[in-house]
Design a protein around this motif. Structure first.
Motif, PDB file in Angstrom:
ATOM      1  N   VAL A   1      47.514  54.495  54.913  1.00 56.10           N
ATOM      2  CA  VAL A   1      47.839  55.173  53.657  1.00 56.10           C
ATOM      3  C   VAL A   1      48.629  54.226  52.760  1.00 56.10           C
ATOM      4  O   VAL A   1      48.360  54.105  51.560  1.00 56.10           O
ATOM      5  CB  VAL A   1      48.633  56.464  53.929  1.00 56.10           C
ATOM      6  N   PHE A   2      49.610  53.537  53.342  1.00 54.42           N
ATOM      7  CA  PHE A   2      50.418  52.572  52.602  1.00 54.42           C
ATOM      8  C   PHE A   2      49.552  51.491  51.968  1.00 54.42           C
ATOM      9  O   PHE A   2      49.696  51.166  50.782  1.00 54.42           O
ATOM     10  CB  PHE A   2      51.443  51.937  53.540  1.00 54.42           C
ATOM     11  N   GLU A   3      48.632  50.929  52.729  1.00 51.13           N
ATOM     12  CA  GLU A   3      47.776  49.856  52.217  1.00 51.13           C
ATOM     13  C   GLU A   3      46.866  50.355  51.105  1.00 51.13           C
ATOM     14  O   GLU A   3      46.626  49.654  50.115  1.00 51.13           O
ATOM     15  CB  GLU A   3      46.955  49.258  53.357  1.00 51.13           C
ATOM     16  N   ASN A   4      46.332  51.579  51.254  1.00 47.10           N
ATOM     17  CA  ASN A   4      45.491  52.164  50.205  1.00 47.10           C
ATOM     18  C   ASN A   4      46.275  52.348  48.914  1.00 47.10           C
ATOM     19  O   ASN A   4      45.794  52.024  47.826  1.00 47.10           O
ATOM     20  CB  ASN A   4      44.921  53.505  50.667  1.00 47.10           C
ATOM     21  N   LEU A   5      47.494  52.866  49.036  1.00 43.87           N
ATOM     22  CA  LEU A   5      48.308  53.110  47.846  1.00 43.87           C
ATOM     23  C   LEU A   5      48.742  51.799  47.199  1.00 43.87           C
ATOM     24  O   LEU A   5      48.744  51.667  45.975  1.00 43.87           O
ATOM     25  CB  LEU A   5      49.535  53.947  48.210  1.00 43.87           C
ATOM     26  N   LYS A   6      49.100  50.824  48.021  1.00 42.19           N
ATOM     27  CA  LYS A   6      49.544  49.531  47.482  1.00 42.19           C
ATOM     28  C   LYS A   6      48.395  48.822  46.785  1.00 42.19           C
ATOM     29  O   LYS A   6      48.590  48.166  45.749  1.00 42.19           O
ATOM     30  CB  LYS A   6      50.109  48.660  48.609  1.00 42.19           C
ATOM     31  N   LEU A   7      47.190  48.960  47.330  1.00 47.76           N
ATOM     32  CA  LEU A   7      46.014  48.365  46.701  1.00 47.76           C
ATOM     33  C   LEU A   7      45.757  48.988  45.331  1.00 47.76           C
ATOM     34  O   LEU A   7      45.371  48.297  44.379  1.00 47.76           O
ATOM     35  CB  LEU A   7      44.792  48.554  47.601  1.00 47.76           C
ATOM     36  N   ALA A   8      45.991  50.302  45.229  1.00 42.10           N
ATOM     37  CA  ALA A   8      45.762  51.007  43.963  1.00 42.10           C
ATOM     38  C   ALA A   8      46.852  50.716  42.950  1.00 42.10           C
ATOM     39  O   ALA A   8      46.600  50.655  41.740  1.00 42.10           O
ATOM     40  CB  ALA A   8      45.679  52.511  44.207  1.00 42.10           C
ATOM     41  N   ASP A   9      48.083  50.537  43.422  1.00 45.07           N
ATOM     42  CA  ASP A   9      49.248  50.347  42.559  1.00 45.07           C
ATOM     43  C   ASP A   9      49.454  48.855  42.332  1.00 45.07           C
ATOM     44  O   ASP A   9      50.043  48.161  43.164  1.00 45.07           O
ATOM     45  CB  ASP A   9      50.474  50.978  43.217  1.00 45.07           C
ATOM     46  N   GLU A  10      48.963  48.357  41.208  1.00 47.92           N
ATOM     47  CA  GLU A  10      49.011  46.910  40.957  1.00 47.92           C
ATOM     48  C   GLU A  10      50.440  46.371  40.939  1.00 47.92           C
ATOM     49  O   GLU A  10      50.714  45.284  41.431  1.00 47.92           O
ATOM     50  CB  GLU A  10      48.312  46.590  39.635  1.00 47.92           C
ATOM     51  N   GLU A  11      51.367  47.128  40.379  1.00 48.35           N
ATOM     52  CA  GLU A  11      52.754  46.657  40.312  1.00 48.35           C
ATOM     53  C   GLU A  11      53.344  46.540  41.712  1.00 48.35           C
ATOM     54  O   GLU A  11      54.069  45.582  42.015  1.00 48.35           O
ATOM     55  CB  GLU A  11      53.607  47.613  39.463  1.00 48.35           C
ATOM     56  N   ALA A  12      53.000  47.512  42.583  1.00 44.14           N
ATOM     57  CA  ALA A  12      53.490  47.452  43.962  1.00 44.14           C
ATOM     58  C   ALA A  12      52.937  46.229  44.680  1.00 44.14           C
ATOM     59  O   ALA A  12      53.639  45.585  45.465  1.00 44.14           O
ATOM     60  CB  ALA A  12      53.109  48.724  44.716  1.00 44.14           C
ATOM     61  N   SER A  13      51.684  45.888  44.396  1.00 43.02           N
ATOM     62  CA  SER A  13      51.079  44.711  45.020  1.00 43.02           C
ATOM     63  C   SER A  13      51.743  43.430  44.529  1.00 43.02           C
ATOM     64  O   SER A  13      52.067  42.536  45.315  1.00 43.02           O
ATOM     65  CB  SER A  13      49.575  44.672  44.709  1.00 43.02           C
TER      66      SER A  13
END
Length: 237
Positions: free
Chosen positions: A104-116
């Protein structure tokens, strides 16, 4: 809502398919303009062209005639990366909306460019999206692979991903169809948040009762044509 310009335009669209040796028209000369920020509900009987329209808007299929414009640019000439940045498609099948082998974390981080870009860890990302994750029950599941979630949880994740992506246009193809009442209610709240974020929503459904409250406009299709449109903002052939 109408933010003053048309983010999606459909001009004289024709999409055909073959069945039992005969050619039928899934979309028959359709013309449609969707203003930025509008929540558009598309309804109609089975076989009326609803899902085909979404596939044309997401550039999965190319029409035989006519064109789709995304922010004034012909969709057929956009690069795949540009399309991904402009349009996000949430499917009816909850299994399609996330990467199953990623957490779930990896999916969300992939979607959230700023988080990446900022290389946020799980704790930092959970803090960043605390108000969203906690009521959805995902804060405790950040380390779980998406494929281990229930269908309802995966659909919630898919819509949450849609809210984090830069895409201005969100296509929703019966996203509540396979969900129980509790998960459907959570997804509806998230879809309301998409509208609050200023996303343009194109929502295909058979059940207007669930979504009519947040609709800015309702279009009804039949035999690949628009047979009713409750908005004055329409496209002329």
């Amino acid at each position: 809502m109408n933010n003053g310009h048309d983010i999606v335009e459909v001009h004289d669209l024709l999409v055909t398919f073959s069945r039992w040796g005969q050619t039928a028209r899934a979309i028959d000369g359709m013309c449609l303009k969707i203003p930025a920020g509008q929540a558009l509900i598309v309804t109609g009987p089975n076989g009326s062209g609803k899902t085909t329209l979404l596939r044309a808007l997401s550039c999965v299929l190319a029409p035989e005639k006519g064109e789709v414009l995304i922010e004034g640019k012909p969709a057929g000439k956009l690069r795949a990366a540009d399309i991904a940045d402009a349009v996000f498609h949430v499917h009816q099948d909850p299994l399609i909306g996330s990467v199953p082998t990623m957490t779930v974390f990896e999916n969300l981080k992939l979607a959230d460019e700023e988080a990446s870009v900022r290389r946020l860890d799980r704790k930092a990302l959970a803090t960043r999206h605390r108000s969203l994750l906690l009521p959805l029950g995902l804060a405790e599941r950040l380390q779980q692979q998406a494929k281990t979630l229930s269908g309802g949880q995966r659909q919630i994740l898919a819509i949450l991903i849609a809210s984090l992506r830069p895409a201005k246009v969100i296509l929703l193809d019966e996203p509540l169809a396979a969900l129980d009442a509790a998960n459907a209610g959570i997804c509806l709240k998230l879809i309301g948040e998409l509208k609050n974020l200023g996303k343009t929503i194109v929502y295909v459904t058979h059940d207007l009762n669930r979504v009519e409250s947040f609709a800015d406009r309702i279009v009804t299709l039949q035999d690949g044509r628009i047979v009713s449109d409750n908005a004055a903002h329409q496209c002329q052939k």
